[in-house]
Design an enzyme around this catalytic site. Structure first.
Site, mmCIF file in Angstrom:
data_model
loop_
_atom_site.group_PDB
_atom_site.id
_atom_site.type_symbol
_atom_site.label_atom_id
_atom_site.label_comp_id
_atom_site.label_asym_id
_atom_site.label_seq_id
_atom_site.Cartn_x
_atom_site.Cartn_y
_atom_site.Cartn_z
ATOM 1 N N ASP A 42 -0.134 13.983 8.154
ATOM 2 C CA ASP A 42 -0.576 14.662 6.937
ATOM 3 C C ASP A 42 -2.108 14.697 6.898
ATOM 4 O OD1 ASP A 42 -0.535 15.816 4.471
ATOM 5 O OD2 ASP A 42 0.227 14.068 3.386
ATOM 6 N N LYS A 86 -0.755 3.247 14.944
ATOM 7 C CA LYS A 86 -1.629 2.121 14.578
ATOM 8 C C LYS A 86 -0.978 0.855 15.118
ATOM 9 C CE LYS A 86 -5.249 0.548 12.276
ATOM 10 N NZ LYS A 86 -6.596 0.692 12.833
ATOM 11 N N ASP A 134 -7.227 5.713 13.615
ATOM 12 C CA ASP A 134 -8.630 5.726 13.166
ATOM 13 C C ASP A 134 -9.516 6.358 14.240
ATOM 14 O OD1 ASP A 134 -7.757 3.508 14.562
ATOM 15 O OD2 ASP A 134 -9.064 2.082 13.548
ATOM 16 N N TYR A 136 6.450 7.969 3.246
ATOM 17 C CA TYR A 136 6.731 8.824 2.089
ATOM 18 C C TYR A 136 8.180 8.694 1.623
ATOM 19 C CZ TYR A 136 2.253 11.159 3.022
ATOM 20 O OH TYR A 136 0.929 11.445 3.231
ATOM 21 N N ASP A 175 -4.763 18.026 8.117
ATOM 22 C CA ASP A 175 -5.735 18.603 7.188
ATOM 23 C C ASP A 175 -7.143 18.538 7.786
ATOM 24 O OD1 ASP A 175 -3.849 19.238 5.312
ATOM 25 O OD2 ASP A 175 -4.972 18.392 3.637
#
Ligand code: NAD
Length: 358
Positions: free
Chosen positions: A244, A188, A220, A142, A248
């Site tokens: 993020d 990852k 994943d 970000y 959620d």
């Protein structure tokens, strides 16, 4: 008597409604403890843009820096969606976090026994879930440079430095020490160089916390495991974008996004806010669930002000309200005895907070 200075940033949409309820509850607990609050209201988001032309006025940064903690509602809405990127409410929020240096976002996901049926997962999967996502907040993709786009190509850069990983890893291990002493670091590393560094550094930091069990998981797989068996997790340590998304996802375990608080902390002032946005679709109707914000106020008492008894009071009061069957509209179909408005829910929790000790 102690007097805490709290910066209140109500923001847009349902922000003002939910912050008002958190203040009601804070004042109620202060009335039975040995401290008081002095609030300063500051503008941020679309409402700040409308008044000053800037979604994050300098006055808001200064006022926040001069406070003991920031209690934040939510920002954003369609009205401001077509502004240039740097004028949009969301840019103001990213800049705010960076200015305050709040590099660690703590997001607990707890499933209340009374609401096991509210989750989209089976009750036996979610009952007893109590996990904490520790998300790096001011680095990663970000913020990474270079970034940009033209007609045919867009790109962002995911970058982490050793120092950024070290400090967030310490946060996660310290929190794990107060819980069940397990950290699962999500990355990852099978594909990304930045994740390989992340994994190596987290493993190095883990050596300083021999009592904490560290595991690693690819993002994943973590997304899948959160749905398959969420109780396997205690502290989940992640970078910015993975956190993020996963936080959620974790929020849905509890049944409503309106229940979950967060704390964003660093070396200076912390920001305490619900994980949801400004919910423009329900703003002004008095139906928003204030529990996520009230619970964020409890985190503020605990992490910023070290007022653990008062935080316990609020946590117990929220639980009591749910046990007694009080529900806002978002949870109306789950064992509700009485449906209440945003303001009624705030008053019920404030009353219980005065009566509860733990
Ligand atoms: P949102 O979280 O605002 O809303 C998603 C859905 O959840 C909506 O249906 C909403 O009604 C519901 N919801 C959210 N909070 C609730 C509550 N307390 N009680 C009951 N229902 C609730 O996400 P969105 O719709 O994607 O975004 C709306 C605006 O909020 C956008 O402008 C977005 O950029 C902004 N946003 C701000 C923040 C923040 O301020 N930290 C975070 C996320 C989104």
């Amino acid at each position: 008597m102690k007097n805490y200075r709290i910066a209140l940033i109500k923001g847009d949409g349902i922000g003002p409604e939910i912050i008002d309820e958190a203040v009601k509850v804070l004042d109620a607990v202060a009335s039975c403890e040995d401290f008081d609050f002095q609030y300063e209201e500051l503008l941020m988001g679309g409402c700040a843009y409308d008044v000053t032309g800037d979604p994050l006025p300098q006055e808001t940064i200064n006022g926040s820096m001069n406070s003991d903690a920031v209690l934040f509602g939510a920002i954003g809405g369609e009205k401001w969606d077509n502004l240039p990127r740097e004028k949009r409410p969301e840019s103001g929020l990213l800049r705010f976090r960076k200015e305050l240096g709040v590099y660690a976002n703590l997001r607990p996901a707890v499933v209340y026994d009374e609401l096991v049926n509210a989750s989209s997962l089976k009750p036996e999967i979610v009952q007893g879930v109590d996990l904490m996502v520790v998300r790096e907040l001011i680095g990663g993709i970000y913020f990474g440079e270079p970034k940009g786009r033209d007609e045919n190509r867009g790109f962002n850069t995911m970058v982490y430095t050793r120092d950024e990983i070290v400090r967030i890893a310490h946060q996660a291990f310290k929190i794990a020490m107060t819980r069940s002493k397990r950290v699962c670091s999500i990355d990852k590393a099978n594909v990304l160089d930045v994740s390989q560094l992340w994994r190596d550094v987290v493993t190095e930091v883990a050596a300083e916390y021999p009592e904490v069990e560290l595991s690693h998981m690819y993002v994943d797989n973590a997304a899948m495991q959160l749905i398959r068996d969420p109780k396997q997790f205690d502290v989940m340590l992640t970078g910015n974008i993975f956190g993020d998304i996963l936080s959620d996802e974790a929020s849905m375990l509890s049944g409503s996004i309106g229940l979950l608080p967060s704390a964003s902390v660093g070396s200076k002032i912390g920001v305490y806010e619900p994980i949801h946005g400004s919910a423009p679709d329900i703003a002004g109707q008095g139906i928003a669930n204030p529990i996520a914000t009230i619970s964020s106020a409890s985190m503020m008492l605990r992490y910023a002000l070290n007022e653990n008894d008062a935080a316990d009071r609020i946590d117990a009061a929220i639980k009591q309200a749910l046990v007694e069957g009080y529900r806002t509209q978002d949870l109306a179909q789950f064992d509700a005895k009485e449906i209440c408005s945003t303001s009624e829910m705030g008053s019920i929790i404030a009353n219980y907070a005065v009566k509860c000790t733990k």
